[in-house]
Motif scaffolding. Sequence first.
Motif, PDB file in Angstrom:
ATOM      1  N   LEU A  77       5.003   6.721 -23.439  1.00 28.22           N
ATOM      2  CA  LEU A  77       5.514   7.855 -22.557  1.00 28.22           C
ATOM      3  C   LEU A  77       4.302   8.999 -23.136  1.00 28.22           C
ATOM      4  CD1 LEU A  77       9.023   8.006 -23.609  1.00 28.22           C
ATOM      5  CD2 LEU A  77       7.988   7.101 -21.298  1.00 28.22           C
ATOM      6  N   THR A  78       3.930   9.806 -22.111  1.00 27.27           N
ATOM      7  CA  THR A  78       3.060  10.761 -22.397  1.00 27.27           C
ATOM      8  C   THR A  78       3.975  12.303 -23.014  1.00 27.27           C
ATOM      9  OG1 THR A  78       1.647  10.452 -20.740  1.00 27.27           O
ATOM     10  CG2 THR A  78       1.418  12.490 -21.717  1.00 27.27           C
ATOM     11  N   LEU A  79       3.779  12.512 -24.078  1.00 33.60           N
ATOM     12  CA  LEU A  79       4.403  13.655 -24.832  1.00 33.60           C
ATOM     13  C   LEU A  79       4.048  14.998 -24.362  1.00 33.60           C
ATOM     14  CD1 LEU A  79       6.398  14.392 -26.960  1.00 33.60           C
ATOM     15  CD2 LEU A  79       4.601  14.652 -28.479  1.00 33.60           C
ATOM     16  N   VAL A  80       5.161  15.726 -23.798  1.00 34.75           N
ATOM     17  CA  VAL A  80       4.647  16.919 -23.155  1.00 34.75           C
ATOM     18  C   VAL A  80       4.939  18.075 -24.073  1.00 34.75           C
ATOM     19  CG1 VAL A  80       4.986  18.697 -21.350  1.00 34.75           C
ATOM     20  CG2 VAL A  80       5.280  16.307 -20.862  1.00 34.75           C
ATOM     21  N   THR A  81       3.895  18.769 -24.839  1.00 34.59           N
ATOM     22  CA  THR A  81       4.035  19.758 -25.912  1.00 34.59           C
ATOM     23  C   THR A  81       3.336  20.809 -25.828  1.00 34.59           C
ATOM     24  OG1 THR A  81       4.253  19.793 -28.184  1.00 34.59           O
ATOM     25  CG2 THR A  81       2.546  18.555 -27.290  1.00 34.59           C
ATOM     26  N   ALA A  82       3.675  22.099 -26.494  1.00 32.82           N
ATOM     27  CA  ALA A  82       2.729  23.157 -26.755  1.00 32.82           C
ATOM     28  C   ALA A  82       2.335  23.011 -28.279  1.00 32.82           C
ATOM     29  CB  ALA A  82       3.543  24.475 -26.414  1.00 32.82           C
ATOM     30  N   ASP A  83       3.046  22.155 -28.978  1.00 29.14           N
ATOM     31  CA  ASP A  83       2.839  22.270 -30.777  1.00 29.14           C
ATOM     32  C   ASP A  83       1.454  21.559 -30.886  1.00 29.14           C
ATOM     33  OD1 ASP A  83       3.084  21.237 -33.312  1.00 29.14           O
ATOM     34  OD2 ASP A  83       5.055  21.112 -33.272  1.00 29.14           O
TER      35      ASP A  83
ATOM     36  N   ARG B 230       0.178  20.774 -33.625  1.00 31.85           N
ATOM     37  CA  ARG B 230       0.165  19.550 -34.461  1.00 31.85           C
ATOM     38  C   ARG B 230       0.395  18.244 -33.830  1.00 31.85           C
ATOM     39  NH1 ARG B 230       4.740  22.260 -38.465  1.00 31.85           N
ATOM     40  NH2 ARG B 230       5.527  22.530 -36.221  1.00 31.85           N
ATOM     41  N   LEU B 231       1.372  18.363 -32.858  1.00 30.64           N
ATOM     42  CA  LEU B 231       1.568  17.330 -32.220  1.00 30.64           C
ATOM     43  C   LEU B 231       0.453  16.830 -31.116  1.00 30.64           C
ATOM     44  CD1 LEU B 231       5.386  17.751 -31.288  1.00 30.64           C
ATOM     45  CD2 LEU B 231       4.414  16.476 -33.088  1.00 30.64           C
ATOM     46  N   ILE B 232      -0.378  17.775 -30.509  1.00 32.04           N
ATOM     47  CA  ILE B 232      -1.377  17.546 -29.840  1.00 32.04           C
ATOM     48  C   ILE B 232      -2.283  16.707 -30.369  1.00 32.04           C
ATOM     49  CG2 ILE B 232      -3.256  18.809 -28.836  1.00 32.04           C
ATOM     50  CD1 ILE B 232      -1.282  21.112 -27.970  1.00 32.04           C
ATOM     51  N   LYS B 233      -2.479  16.844 -31.827  1.00 36.41           N
ATOM     52  CA  LYS B 233      -3.520  16.366 -32.663  1.00 36.41           C
ATOM     53  C   LYS B 233      -2.916  14.745 -33.135  1.00 36.41           C
ATOM     54  CE  LYS B 233      -5.473  20.404 -34.182  1.00 36.41           C
ATOM     55  NZ  LYS B 233      -5.588  21.467 -35.050  1.00 36.41           N
ATOM     56  N   ALA B 234      -1.721  14.364 -32.806  1.00 37.03           N
ATOM     57  CA  ALA B 234      -1.261  13.314 -33.245  1.00 37.03           C
ATOM     58  C   ALA B 234      -1.916  11.995 -32.923  1.00 37.03           C
ATOM     59  CB  ALA B 234       0.327  13.023 -32.962  1.00 37.03           C
ATOM     60  N   PRO B 235      -2.386  11.123 -33.704  1.00 37.11           N
ATOM     61  CA  PRO B 235      -3.323   9.966 -33.310  1.00 37.11           C
ATOM     62  C   PRO B 235      -2.464   8.898 -32.650  1.00 37.11           C
ATOM     63  CG  PRO B 235      -2.773   9.697 -35.469  1.00 37.11           C
ATOM     64  CD  PRO B 235      -2.307  11.187 -35.056  1.00 37.11           C
ATOM     65  N   GLY B 236      -3.215   8.460 -31.460  1.00 35.34           N
ATOM     66  CA  GLY B 236      -2.481   7.167 -30.595  1.00 35.34           C
ATOM     67  C   GLY B 236      -1.282   7.688 -29.615  1.00 35.34           C
ATOM     68  N   VAL B 237      -1.226   8.993 -29.344  1.00 33.62           N
ATOM     69  CA  VAL B 237      -0.196   9.537 -28.564  1.00 33.62           C
ATOM     70  C   VAL B 237      -0.960  10.125 -27.442  1.00 33.62           C
ATOM     71  CG1 VAL B 237       1.698  11.138 -28.306  1.00 33.62           C
ATOM     72  CG2 VAL B 237       1.135   9.702 -30.341  1.00 33.62           C
ATOM     73  N   LYS B 238      -0.303   9.822 -26.061  1.00 30.40           N
ATOM     74  CA  LYS B 238      -1.195  10.317 -24.830  1.00 30.40           C
ATOM     75  C   LYS B 238      -0.145  11.939 -25.100  1.00 30.40           C
ATOM     76  CE  LYS B 238       0.274   7.110 -22.696  1.00 30.40           C
ATOM     77  NZ  LYS B 238       0.672   6.036 -21.449  1.00 30.40           N
ATOM     78  N   VAL B 239      -0.835  12.934 -24.535  1.00 30.24           N
ATOM     79  CA  VAL B 239      -0.269  14.288 -24.721  1.00 30.24           C
ATOM     80  C   VAL B 239      -0.629  14.978 -23.280  1.00 30.24           C
ATOM     81  CG1 VAL B 239      -0.169  16.407 -26.115  1.00 30.24           C
ATOM     82  CG2 VAL B 239      -0.297  14.286 -27.323  1.00 30.24           C
ATOM     83  N   LEU B 240       0.346  15.763 -23.074  1.00 30.66           N
ATOM     84  CA  LEU B 240       0.108  16.782 -21.898  1.00 30.66           C
ATOM     85  C   LEU B 240       0.339  18.072 -22.566  1.00 30.66           C
ATOM     86  CD1 LEU B 240      -0.225  17.795 -18.788  1.00 30.66           C
ATOM     87  CD2 LEU B 240       2.079  17.177 -18.441  1.00 30.66           C
ATOM     88  N   ARG B 241      -0.539  18.884 -22.525  1.00 28.33           N
ATOM     89  CA  ARG B 241      -0.728  20.127 -23.296  1.00 28.33           C
ATOM     90  C   ARG B 241       0.017  21.349 -22.558  1.00 28.33           C
ATOM     91  NH1 ARG B 241      -5.797  20.445 -27.145  1.00 28.33           N
ATOM     92  NH2 ARG B 241      -4.769  22.820 -27.220  1.00 28.33           N
ATOM     93  N   ASN B 242       0.754  22.012 -23.072  1.00 27.08           N
ATOM     94  CA  ASN B 242       1.217  23.048 -22.170  1.00 27.08           C
ATOM     95  C   ASN B 242       0.759  24.601 -23.155  1.00 27.08           C
ATOM     96  OD1 ASN B 242       3.627  24.337 -20.310  1.00 27.08           O
ATOM     97  ND2 ASN B 242       3.855  25.369 -22.251  1.00 27.08           N
ATOM     98  N   ASN B 243      -0.615  24.708 -22.875  1.00 30.68           N
ATOM     99  CA  ASN B 243      -1.303  25.803 -23.390  1.00 30.68           C
ATOM    100  C   ASN B 243      -2.585  26.035 -22.678  1.00 30.68           C
ATOM    101  OD1 ASN B 243      -2.437  23.803 -24.706  1.00 30.68           O
ATOM    102  ND2 ASN B 243      -2.088  24.566 -26.640  1.00 30.68           N
TER     103      ASN B 243
END
Length: 130
Positions: free
Chosen positions: A109-115, A117-130
Amino acid sequence: MNLLLDTHIWVWGALEPWKLTSEVTLEMGRAEGLFLSPISIWELSLLTEHKKVVLNVDFGEWCKKSIQEQALKEAPLTWEVAAEMPFTRFLHRDTGDRFLVATAKVFDLTLVTADERLIKAPGVKVLRNN
């Protein structure tokens, strides 16, 4: 795309949608599925206990209504998610965040976050809220 909502993204979507960027709002609207971890419900319960979030209604009813209104699917806390925990040690020790990262990895899953620390998590797809 299937999205896993970080706890604050879920709460903002229900209570303060103006905090979501237009990109996040667009992607949530066209996602194949929006997922929520039981860990987010646990985190929200802690936030309400400490008066960091005020719901003004019964906690369980609020969660049920929010889940229905946002058409959220459960991203279950499984043995496989728990077994991923040793590989989520990064930048901080927040247990809830580590479970969310493990959940995103296990279920692709793509993690939706503004955190940050989580945006930099290795191996995780991220959708940034910022």
